[in-house]
Design an enzyme around this catalytic site. Sequence first.
Site, PDB file in Angstrom:
ATOM      1  N   HIS A   1       3.900  -2.795  -0.520  1.00 59.66           N
ATOM      2  CA  HIS A   1       2.768  -3.533  -1.296  1.00 59.66           C
ATOM      3  C   HIS A   1       1.075  -2.844  -0.176  1.00 59.66           C
ATOM      4  O   HIS A   1      -0.046  -2.812  -1.007  1.00 59.66           O
ATOM      5  CB  HIS A   1       2.439  -5.281  -0.980  1.00 59.66           C
TER       6      HIS A   1
ATOM      7  N   GLU B   1       3.138  -5.838  -7.253  1.00 55.60           N
ATOM      8  CA  GLU B   1       4.601  -6.252  -7.365  1.00 55.60           C
ATOM      9  C   GLU B   1       5.458  -4.919  -7.525  1.00 55.60           C
ATOM     10  O   GLU B   1       6.931  -4.575  -6.836  1.00 55.60           O
ATOM     11  CB  GLU B   1       5.340  -7.464  -7.898  1.00 55.60           C
TER      12      GLU B   1
ATOM     13  N   HIS C   1       9.337  -3.155   1.135  1.00 54.18           N
ATOM     14  CA  HIS C   1       9.172  -4.018  -0.164  1.00 54.18           C
ATOM     15  C   HIS C   1       7.336  -4.317   0.542  1.00 54.18           C
ATOM     16  O   HIS C   1       6.150  -4.146  -0.225  1.00 54.18           O
ATOM     17  CB  HIS C   1       9.815  -4.990  -0.563  1.00 54.18           C
ATOM     18  N   GLU C   2       6.853  -4.690   1.427  1.00 61.50           N
ATOM     19  CA  GLU C   2       5.881  -5.504   2.284  1.00 61.50           C
ATOM     20  C   GLU C   2       4.751  -3.810   2.376  1.00 61.50           C
ATOM     21  O   GLU C   2       3.756  -3.756   2.162  1.00 61.50           O
ATOM     22  CB  GLU C   2       5.941  -6.084   3.223  1.00 61.50           C
TER      23      GLU C   2
END
Lengths: 496, 496
Positions: A268, A294, A264-265
């Site tokens: 980003h 997001e 997830h990170e």
Amino acid sequence: MTAYDQLSRKFKRLHALQEAAGILSWDMSTVMPSGGAEARTEQLATLDVVCHETLTDPAMDELFDRASAEATGLSDWAQANLTEMRRRWLHATALESDLVEALSKACKRCEMIWREARPKSDFAAVLPAMTEVLNLTRQAAAAKSEKLGCSLYDALLDEYEPGGSSARIDTVFADLADFLPGFLDDVLARQGQQTATLPLAGPFPRAQQEALGRRLMAAVGFDFDHGRLDVSLHPFCGGVPDDVRITTRYDEDDFMTALMGVLHETGHAMYERGLPQDWRLQPVGEARGMAMHESQSLMVEMQACRSAEFVSFLAPLAREAFGGSGPAWEADNLLRHYNAVKPDFIRVDADEVTYPAHVILRYRLEKALIAGEMELEALPDEWNRGIKGLLGIAPPEDRLGCLQDIHWYDGAWGYFPTYTLGAMTAAQLFAAAKRARPEIPAALGRGDFAPLMGWLREHVHAQASSAGFETILERASGEALNPEIFKAHLKARYLS
Amino acid sequence: MTAYDQLSRKFKRLHALQEAAGILSWDMSTVMPSGGAEARTEQLATLDVVCHETLTDPAMDELFDRASAEATGLSDWAQANLTEMRRRWLHATALESDLVEALSKACKRCEMIWREARPKSDFAAVLPAMTEVLNLTRQAAAAKSEKLGCSLYDALLDEYEPGGSSARIDTVFADLADFLPGFLDDVLARQGQQTATLPLAGPFPRAQQEALGRRLMAAVGFDFDHGRLDVSLHPFCGGVPDDVRITTRYDEDDFMTALMGVLHETGHAMYERGLPQDWRLQPVGEARGMAMHESQSLMVEMQACRSAEFVSFLAPLAREAFGGSGPAWEADNLLRHYNAVKPDFIRVDADEVTYPAHVILRYRLEKALIAGEMELEALPDEWNRGIKGLLGIAPPEDRLGCLQDIHWYDGAWGYFPTYTLGAMTAAQLFAAAKRARPEIPAALGRGDFAPLMGWLREHVHAQASSAGFETILERASGEALNPEIFKAHLKARYLS
């Protein structure tokens, strides 16, 4: 020097100071010894004051006036840059310094009380402090709405989602809210008929979790010459575009959560890293807002890495990393783990299907509170009624309900909708990417993210803030934000 | 608000920004990925500009005027604070911004050329760039000397050693220069008659070196809630007083160098940490200058940790850490290692006895160059002649001579004497501490630094910049800087 060039220099300085603050915040969350907190808080507050003074310098008024007059000679990107500069300047100058200070103090105070009240489920204890935060936030919203020419709520939303409109959000959320309860029933019924999910036996040593995480980060395209992976209590993506720093936390009884957290990170981080080099330290060169940000993390985590293709690539690596074997370690079982759906009270633990319900509830409540259409005293009851309607469950205690998230207590009003806007955007961009590059799913099955990331870099990352969120999305996907695409994604993943 | 209070607020901001820069510099040297360098340079340069603008704000003139008029009502510390503020302000305002920029560019350029020229021993290649640095440095010295009312050299020295005087240094260095050659002969003769030093067989794994280093840091009194130990290419003590960050580098074939390096930096760290809490972020609350700082690192490394008492405490810990046994690992052999004397060309590798010769040489040369009494073309020859006179050896190549140190090429003129002033001060303070607390040597033999550190905290650390270097030294030791004490220390350690 033209007025635009002068503004551009001022914003370059401002961004360099904000980058400095970004690294100091990373340090504070990862490596700083506890005794350094007070000094660090002072350093960060000082940077904040210097940035605020730079933005609110009275000379800015005239520079913006002159720059507007010159603006016809500017390139499209420079014009967009000027628009973004002005937006930041309006936000900074909208509030009197007394209000800024009062709000900051009220938020700090409220957050402290909330930290005590949450474990005790004592909403009454935090109500007075929260009332003050809400009142001051509404004052700030009123001041900003006047400058920006929009509703109170949209003025708050604009800080996180520039140009965001609650009218648009109302429409797409209403559509989702209609769809979700029935869909959830179908998913739960189908899950009940599936092969049972086999547990994965730990422990999973931290070193192996980290090594596997780094391997997958590299597969996604994370460049370790321009970034780091570290540990913090709350995972985040920080740093600066040329030095992106993501964090995670490890649980030796469960490797799956941290692993998806890292991915997830990484999503980003790929966005930050892909922002255009030519516009570093300028407002137009920054990410387009929290919804788009997001969307990039959920693109990697939800769209790519929870796909059957990617999990088939992941399974043998996970077996190798942790010495796993047998049916529990087969790809289909891992996939069942990663795509399990279960209504629960806590947003941050929610799955892809129930997550939007948590967000829609919060969005509706905060909008009503900001508009003055609801009293804060009614929050616990309204919360419980709302979540019951959306997920069919009601929390027995407020710590599992309206006390669970820090956002409102800490002053972050207008942030929540960006989570679900991001999820919908991720589905829409992923569908567009696959149409443009049909090889993407098969490539993910080999751990090859190049086709997906190449498309995202061109259509999203490199666009930075050169246009509004909806424009970038339309140019990339061919249409405005369309809930049908998200719903189609959910149906394909959970019902087919 | 009084003018003093206004100045105090401005300096608080300035120091908070400098602290921010300190942490960012630490990050750059320890954990930053290589690709972050350009962005970091920009962040640090921006902080520098903001600090410089704060200091040179035209409003400061009037504030200093008004504060001087008010000064009679101030406490001693506040008066000293005002003096220190003014000193910084004079340094910052002495130079026209054109000169600051020219000097900064010339130093960057010269340093780059030096990096190529040093390994090739090609002094001629760096001569033109170094000439430019020297010319601009002399211009800067002239501008500062006018403001400060001192000689060119003293104006440069004042940046590192506030109030430092080359007339004083000339005297003490002349005394040392007379003493050292004969003393060195005696030491070498005596060493020749001693038991041979037995080699210590490695490898010494990094993890064990680090663990032993941390154990000894804790013994000295380093508080890990307020600091860190990390790795960097060039060891340093950075961070801020409430979050002191020291670094080292490990060589798995030799644990002794890194270990003493850690203890040296711990001495610096103890000073920073012991600065008075009440004067954080104010000029008077900072360390007294580079000589006093070096005295604190050498106090721990040279005075305490190379003493027979401490090495007898260290020996069993070292055996335990590295699994060593036999006569090579006995305290007397470790002590011979740590107190070996050997004239060599390179300053940073020099022992306690020969180190001052390296410093005295550089001091004399840089003073002559700044005064315009020597041509830069003559530097290699003068260097070789000088070191021959002091140590009896002459370098066969300039990379072992005048090209070895970065200082001059990078613009740090006036820094060198602080190393040896620090060594002398360490000896003088250690002698005073032992007189006041005779239990110190025995305590060091048990790894107990509390008596020594308690004395230093009171007489040195907590004094910060409340008085000049000589005053603090006199109050602590009962007399002005006295070379006889350093000479007595050397005689006791190396000849008795």
